[in-house]
Write an enzyme that holds these catalytic residues in place. Structure first.
Site, mmCIF file in Angstrom:
data_model
loop_
_atom_site.group_PDB
_atom_site.id
_atom_site.type_symbol
_atom_site.label_atom_id
_atom_site.label_comp_id
_atom_site.label_asym_id
_atom_site.label_seq_id
_atom_site.Cartn_x
_atom_site.Cartn_y
_atom_site.Cartn_z
ATOM 1 N N ASN A 106 5.702 16.892 71.016
ATOM 2 C CA ASN A 106 5.726 16.695 72.641
ATOM 3 C C ASN A 106 5.659 15.065 72.804
ATOM 4 O O ASN A 106 5.282 14.284 72.159
ATOM 5 C CB ASN A 106 4.718 17.321 73.193
ATOM 6 C CG ASN A 106 4.643 18.870 72.985
ATOM 7 O OD1 ASN A 106 5.824 19.327 72.648
ATOM 8 N ND2 ASN A 106 3.661 19.628 73.257
ATOM 9 N N HIS A 123 7.709 12.201 68.335
ATOM 10 C CA HIS A 123 9.143 12.142 68.988
ATOM 11 C C HIS A 123 9.273 11.220 70.190
ATOM 12 O O HIS A 123 9.917 11.200 71.505
ATOM 13 C CB HIS A 123 9.546 13.483 69.426
ATOM 14 C CG HIS A 123 10.251 14.447 68.472
ATOM 15 N ND1 HIS A 123 10.362 15.790 68.571
ATOM 16 C CD2 HIS A 123 10.416 14.225 67.107
ATOM 17 C CE1 HIS A 123 10.568 16.147 67.346
ATOM 18 N NE2 HIS A 123 10.737 15.324 66.379
HETATM 19 P P1 NAD Z 1 11.105 24.540 71.596
HETATM 20 O O1 NAD Z 1 11.479 24.826 73.089
HETATM 21 O O2 NAD Z 1 12.445 24.832 70.737
HETATM 22 O O3 NAD Z 1 10.055 25.983 71.301
HETATM 23 C C1 NAD Z 1 9.031 26.274 72.058
HETATM 24 C C2 NAD Z 1 8.107 27.278 71.131
HETATM 25 O O4 NAD Z 1 6.941 27.356 72.003
HETATM 26 C C3 NAD Z 1 9.019 28.785 71.091
HETATM 27 O O5 NAD Z 1 8.787 28.973 69.435
HETATM 28 C C4 NAD Z 1 8.199 29.600 72.140
HETATM 29 O O6 NAD Z 1 8.069 30.815 71.777
HETATM 30 C C5 NAD Z 1 6.699 28.957 71.868
HETATM 31 N N1 NAD Z 1 5.922 29.255 73.165
HETATM 32 C C6 NAD Z 1 6.197 29.540 74.460
HETATM 33 N N2 NAD Z 1 5.155 29.692 75.278
HETATM 34 C C7 NAD Z 1 4.036 29.522 74.150
HETATM 35 C C8 NAD Z 1 2.820 29.329 74.357
HETATM 36 N N3 NAD Z 1 2.182 29.559 75.802
HETATM 37 N N4 NAD Z 1 1.799 29.254 73.262
HETATM 38 C C9 NAD Z 1 2.223 29.010 72.373
HETATM 39 N N5 NAD Z 1 3.756 29.069 71.931
HETATM 40 C C10 NAD Z 1 4.478 29.195 73.092
HETATM 41 O O7 NAD Z 1 10.277 23.535 71.263
HETATM 42 P P2 NAD Z 1 9.963 22.572 69.657
HETATM 43 O O8 NAD Z 1 9.941 23.375 68.552
HETATM 44 O O9 NAD Z 1 8.875 21.776 70.400
HETATM 45 O O10 NAD Z 1 11.428 21.780 69.839
HETATM 46 C C11 NAD Z 1 12.045 21.260 70.825
HETATM 47 C C12 NAD Z 1 12.112 19.799 71.117
HETATM 48 O O11 NAD Z 1 12.165 19.295 72.313
HETATM 49 C C13 NAD Z 1 10.869 19.271 70.465
HETATM 50 O O12 NAD Z 1 11.186 17.826 70.102
HETATM 51 C C14 NAD Z 1 10.049 19.188 71.728
HETATM 52 O O13 NAD Z 1 8.742 18.376 71.596
HETATM 53 C C15 NAD Z 1 10.766 18.637 72.796
HETATM 54 N N6 NAD Z 1 10.326 19.069 74.091
HETATM 55 C C16 NAD Z 1 9.055 18.741 74.372
HETATM 56 C C17 NAD Z 1 8.609 19.024 75.541
HETATM 57 C C18 NAD Z 1 7.147 18.521 76.157
HETATM 58 O O14 NAD Z 1 7.044 17.303 75.561
HETATM 59 N N7 NAD Z 1 6.345 19.121 76.810
HETATM 60 C C19 NAD Z 1 9.136 20.020 76.402
HETATM 61 C C20 NAD Z 1 10.437 20.574 76.010
HETATM 62 C C21 NAD Z 1 11.085 20.071 74.764
#
Ligand code: NAD
Length: 257
Positions: A106, A123
């Site tokens: 994240n 990241h």
């Molecule tokens: P992803 O969006 O691909 O997947 C998110 C996962 O979280 C899914 O498998 C989903 O089922 C699960 N999920 C949803 N709600 C949940 C909950 N309440 N508790 C537990 N799990 C839950 O995310 P990723 O695998 O991190 O990969 C995407 C890329 O984009 C990464 O680099 C990520 O860090 C980045 N990203 C970061 C943010 C952030 O910093 N908050 C937000 C969006 C994307």
């Protein structure tokens, strides 16, 4: 599952006995703080854009204004967000474990805001802005004309968030430290990640090969589910506080888990 007694007892025991707990988190842990995962981000205003295409060096070159507006929107969400019970539980777990490494994909900084100390940001961090040419941090800039990204006041190159775009390399030192933690840990928790973004998604396999117990916490199945020894199909904000409760019982009560 509403109480820690419903957790698999072997899992609780391994957690309690672990000398080193490593955790890999993804966007899912911040979903309960109101920051959409990339899948969820494909609704509403941004429905017609693929986040993987917006978060790319090519998009920054071809559509700098659009990428900038998207990141400004995401930065606004992050600024308004607060750490949720999942983030807070991991900060507490760090205080209970002899050694603890939190590896996050994240970019929102919510783990640090929750009190976590040993955090590896694989990241980057969306709240930092850097110039695309030299990667030095920039804190002030002139607004850009519509359709363009602001420019670095020193060198004139386009400004960008200090995050790893799809297709870019991860910071080498962060990846090295994360790999070492995966090799050394006794338990790895894999929380809220879809397990499709590499090399982060390879870390649970590294931990498993080195003999760690791997537990997935995710309401949905992922490609990592099959290698996990334990799967908790629950939101992180529910499951992680239960795990901490279970660990604390050992500390204060010795009540026969
Ligand atoms: P992803 O969006 O691909 O997947 C998110 C996962 O979280 C899914 O498998 C989903 O089922 C699960 N999920 C949803 N709600 C949940 C909950 N309440 N508790 C537990 N799990 C839950 O995310 P990723 O695998 O991190 O990969 C995407 C890329 O984009 C990464 O680099 C990520 O860090 C980045 N990203 C970061 C943010 C952030 O910093 N908050 C937000 C969006 C994307």
């Amino acid at each position: 599952m509403e109480n820690p007694h419903a957790l698999p007892p072997t899992f609780v025991q391994r957690l309690r006995q672990a000398r080193h707990i490593a955790v890999l988190t993804g966007a899912g842990i911040s979903a309960e703080s109101g920051i959409p995962t990339f899948r969820e981000a494909q609704t509403g205003l941004w429905a017609r854009y693929d986040p993987q295409e917006l978060a790319s060096p090519q998009a920054l070159r071809r559509q700098p204004g659009l990428v900038w507006v998207w990141y400004t929107w995401r930065r606004g969400l992050v600024q308004q967000a607060q750490p949720n019970p999942g983030h807070l539980a991991l900060a507490e777990m760090e205080r209970l474990a002899p050694r603890f490494t939190l590896i996050t994909q994240n970019v929102d900084g919510l783990h640090q805001r929750a009190g976590s100390q040993n955090v590896i940001e694989l990241h980057g961090n969306i709240m930092r802005t850097v110039c695309a040419a030299h990667r030095h941090e920039v804190t002030q800039w002139e607004p850009a004309p519509e359709g363009e990204a602001p420019r670095c006041p020193q060198c004139g190159s386009v400004l960008r968030p200090d995050v790893v775009f799809f297709g870019e390399s991860l910071p080498a030192e962060a990846l090295q430290r994360a790999t070492e933690a995966a090799q050394a840990c006794d338990v790895m928790l894999v929380v809220g990640t879809s397990g499709v973004v590499y090399p982060a998604a390879s870390l649970p396999g590294v931990a498993k090969d080195a003999g760690a117990l791997v537990a997935e916490i995710n309401p949905q199945p992922t490609p990592l589910s099959s290698l996990a020894d334990i799967v908790l199909r629950q939101p992180a904000g529910k499951a992680l506080p239960l795990l901490v409760q279970a660990m604390k019982r050992n500390f204060f009560a010795q009540d026969g888990f």
